[in-house]
Design an enzyme around this catalytic site. Structure first.
Site, PDB file in Angstrom:
ATOM      1  CG  HIS A   1       2.117 -59.744  -4.623  1.00  0.00           C
ATOM      2  ND1 HIS A   1       2.930 -59.288  -5.636  1.00  0.00           N
ATOM      3  CD2 HIS A   1       1.668 -58.647  -3.967  1.00  0.00           C
ATOM      4  CE1 HIS A   1       2.969 -57.952  -5.587  1.00  0.00           C
ATOM      5  NE2 HIS A   1       2.213 -57.543  -4.591  1.00  0.00           N
TER       6      HIS A   1
ATOM      7  CG  ASP B   1       5.960 -63.556  -1.560  1.00  0.00           C
ATOM      8  OD1 ASP B   1       6.394 -62.829  -0.642  1.00  0.00           O
ATOM      9  OD2 ASP B   1       5.205 -63.143  -2.455  1.00  0.00           O
TER      10      ASP B   1
ATOM     11  CD  GLN C   1       1.939 -58.279   2.968  1.00  0.00           C
ATOM     12  OE1 GLN C   1       1.800 -57.865   4.119  1.00  0.00           O
ATOM     13  NE2 GLN C   1       2.060 -57.452   1.934  1.00  0.00           N
TER      14      GLN C   1
ATOM     15  CE  LYS D   1       5.297 -55.742   0.586  1.00  0.00           C
ATOM     16  NZ  LYS D   1       4.192 -54.883   0.167  1.00  0.00           N
TER      17      LYS D   1
ATOM     18  CB  CYS E   1      -0.277 -56.913  -6.705  1.00  0.00           C
ATOM     19  SG  CYS E   1       0.213 -55.241  -7.052  1.00  0.00           S
TER      20      CYS E   1
HETATM   21  C1  LIG Z   1       2.943 -61.256  -0.729  1.00  0.00           C
HETATM   22  C2  LIG Z   1       3.782 -60.247  -1.452  1.00  0.00           C
HETATM   23  N1  LIG Z   1       4.736 -60.672  -2.281  1.00  0.00           N
HETATM   24  C3  LIG Z   1       5.526 -59.818  -2.931  1.00  0.00           C
HETATM   25  C4  LIG Z   1       5.381 -58.463  -2.818  1.00  0.00           C
HETATM   26  C5  LIG Z   1       6.282 -57.558  -3.597  1.00  0.00           C
HETATM   27  O1  LIG Z   1       7.115 -56.853  -2.759  1.00  0.00           O
HETATM   28  P1  LIG Z   1       8.041 -55.695  -3.331  1.00  0.00           P
HETATM   29  O2  LIG Z   1       7.130 -54.760  -4.073  1.00  0.00           O
HETATM   30  O3  LIG Z   1       8.642 -55.076  -2.121  1.00  0.00           O
HETATM   31  O4  LIG Z   1       9.045 -56.322  -4.227  1.00  0.00           O
HETATM   32  C6  LIG Z   1       4.403 -57.970  -1.972  1.00  0.00           C
HETATM   33  C7  LIG Z   1       4.208 -56.509  -1.842  1.00  0.00           C
HETATM   34  O5  LIG Z   1       3.167 -55.954  -2.061  1.00  0.00           O
HETATM   35  C8  LIG Z   1       3.577 -58.887  -1.283  1.00  0.00           C
HETATM   36  O6  LIG Z   1       2.619 -58.449  -0.468  1.00  0.00           O
END
Ligand SMILES: Cc1ncc(COP(=O)(O)O)c(C=O)c1O
Lengths: 422, 160
Positions: free
Chosen positions: A138, A215, A218, A241, A379
């Protein structure tokens, strides 16, 4: 493998039998209508919905418990502090961390990754050093590292994926050399749903003495996580999430690493003493929690964790897998529709493209049927480039979704095709 | 699909058979429009003669709304003066951002069918992108993006 499959299926059937309807009823928002059509919410990877228990907690907190934490001796402040710290312990247990001080409340995954970039990266990464990422990341696990690389003269190396959307572990392993200083990987891809073999990848990094950030944005909503078993050095995820409120998330870090790091933000609460000559930082985790945190959201996060644990992450994973298998099998029967990133080891996310129809048109038309999907690059532009598409449509499922909703999605896709065939 | 749907016959037709699709050999003016949020991208070629849009062509990868808007825009501005084109850009934008439902849109002619996009805030950018790009092309700024400004509906072009 077969036995595992059989187990998964039987427990999934059990979950179904146990009544997903009961869980659905906990989510008031699932009853709303979109232009007279029942809402079919399939954008859970972007943000999931909150059960009544979390909503009640937020209301109760605002009505009867709100005060600032760690700062005053009065009744409300004590109460808020206790609840906030209790939420930290729930998170600690949820991920199997050794100590509660290894859990830092942040504003979310992005904030957590940035904390590590500033606190660890800016202190320990230097000119000529290398940082390994995967092609599945992401943007929030790419951009901070690029900013660091630019500042320090470090380099980003990228572990490639195959056509099914799986990281090529052998290629990943080849990226290590004497200049490798850090690895940042997603546990589960948000765009495709692929589950990365992070345990193996962490072990490889550790053979080279390199720390790893995972990270887990998900993964945490769908899989049972144990940070000690994974042996990751950092693990990040967001409450919104996983049935919790927005504005809060956590960073797990091994205590000795967190202690070695510099603070990310300066301010109140993160200090032990301040004079104009010298400031002594507070201990972890407070060293990284400058200012008034999202107290209500953190407490609500704790309730979301209780809620998920009550259902059981294994039962959730099994049922969601059943949804995935059903949805994939249905979508595959539609001519002209292709699933992007169709690997066997996935969470319940389906990214797809329809011949000759742009995903934004798909999203707008599905919305007219009450179906909420995400369309765009999610993203994760490098993944889109990898598969040579500008964007995809993505249906992402939660344990409160049903097979009937998948049928509505599939009928919706067919009617989108009909509109464009006119 | 309900009647309110933006995907009416006219729009689907322009999507299927876009007018003025392709490129010009040696355009006097050119701009690329990009919507980084959805990956839409269009290239616009123009031949200006005596301050008029003599020829115009577009190409690119985009959703149906963006493509139909591009196609209809090229038909609408062909043969018009720079001032007339700028006025149309303003009026088209007004149509998509105005809060009032019942203002008179007759002067926009066929472009009226795109008015429904107003009710789809996340799609307004798709419809406006070609118009940003036209503005950039006739002012020789070369590049337009839907993200150059915090107010997505303002017409701002990136100056490169
Ligand atoms: C794999 C992953 N990493 C990071 C994020 C970023 O999360 P947040 O917007 O809650 O900081 C997301 C959210 O879309 C994500 O799906």
């Amino acid at each position: 493998m077969k036995i595992v499959d059989a187990l998964v299926t039987s427990s999934a059937q059990q979950t179904t039998a146990l009544g997903i309807e009961r869980f659905r009823a906990d989510f008031p928002i699932l009853d709303i209508k979109v232009d007279d059509k029942p809402l079919v919410y399939l954008d859970n990877a972007a943000s999931s919905q909150m059960p009544q228990a979390v909503i009640d907690c937020l209301v109760r907190y605002q009505k009867t418990q709100h005060a600032n934490i760690h700062r005053a001796v009065h009744y409300l402040s004590n109460l808020a502090t206790q609840e906030y710290e209790a939420a930290r312990c729930k998170l600690q247990n949820f991920i199997g961390a050794r100590e509660d001080r290894e859990v830092i409340f942040t504003s979310g995954t992005t904030d957590s990754i940035n904390l590590v970039m500033h606190g660890y990266g800016r202190k320990f990464i230097q000119d000529g050093d290398e940082i390994i990422l995967s092609e599945l990341e992401h943007h929030s696990n790419i951009v901070p590292w690029q900013m660091l690389a630019e500042e320090k003269g470090a380099h980003i190396r990228v572990a490639p994926i195959n056509d099914a959307g799986e990281v090529l572990v052998e290629e990943y392993e080849k990226l290590f050399n004497s200049r490798t200083r850090f690895v940042a990987l997603s546990h589960v891809s948000n765009a495709l749903g692929s589950i990365n073999p992070v345990k193996r990848m962490i072990a490889i990094a550790h053979q080279h003495g390199v720390p790893v950030l995972i990270d887990g944005a998900q993964a945490a909503p769908h899989l049972k996580i144990n940070v000690q078993d994974l042996d990751c050095d950092f693990y990040a995820f967001s409450a919104h999430k996983m049935c919790g409120p927005t504005g809060v998330g956590i960073l797990y870090g091994k205590a000795h690493l967190l202690e070695s790091m510099q603070p990310f933000k300066g301010g109140g609460d993160m200090i032990a003493s301040v004079s104009f000559e010298k400031t002594i930082y507070n201990e972890i985790p407070y060293k990284f929690e400058a200012g008034t945190p999202p107290i209500a959201a953190a407490i609500g996060f704790g309730v979301a964790i209780d809620y998920l644990e009550q259902i059981g992450l294994d039962a959730i994973a099994a049922y969601e897998h059943e949804l995935l298998v059903y949805a994939a099998s249905q979508i595959r029967t539609i001519p002209g529709v292709k699933i992007v990133g169709d690997c066997p080891n996935k969470v319940a996310v389906i990214s797809f493209v329809i011949d000759g129809i742009h995903p934004h048109d798909v999203g707008t038309l599905l919305n007219q049927e009450g179906v909420a999907v995400r369309t765009g690059h999610h993203c994760a532009q490098p993944i889109m480039q990898r598969f040579n598409v500008a964007a995809t449509s993505r249906a992402s499922f939660s344990f409160y979704n049903t097979k009937e909703e998948i049928d509505i999605l599939v009928a919706g896709i067919r009617s989108v095709q009909k509109v464009f065939a006119q | 699909m309900n009647l309110k749907s933006i995907y009416q016959e006219v729009i689907l037709d322009h999507n299927r058979k876009p007018r003025n699709y392709g490129s010009l050999d040696c355009p006097t003016h050119h701009a690329t429009g990009h919507n980084p949020l959805c990956g839409d991208r269009i290239d616009l070629d123009i031949n200006m003669l005596d301050g008029h849009i003599e020829e115009i062509a577009f190409r690119g990868e985009s959703c149906a709304i963006c493509k139909a808007s591009s196609s209809m825009m090229t038909s609408a501005v062909k043969g018009r003066s720079r001032q007339e084109a700028e006025a149309l850009i303003r009026e088209f934008r007004e149509m998509l951002v105005s809060k009032e439902d019942n203002n008179d849109l007759d002067h926009l002619g066929r472009l009226k069918v795109l008015a429904g996009v107003r009710d789809l805030p996340t799609r307004v950018k798709c419809a406006i992108l070609p118009w940003h790009t036209l503005h950039a092309a006739i002012n020789s700024t070369g590049e337009a993006t839907t993200e150059a400004d915090d107010h997505s509906n303002k017409l701002v072009a990136n100056n490169h």
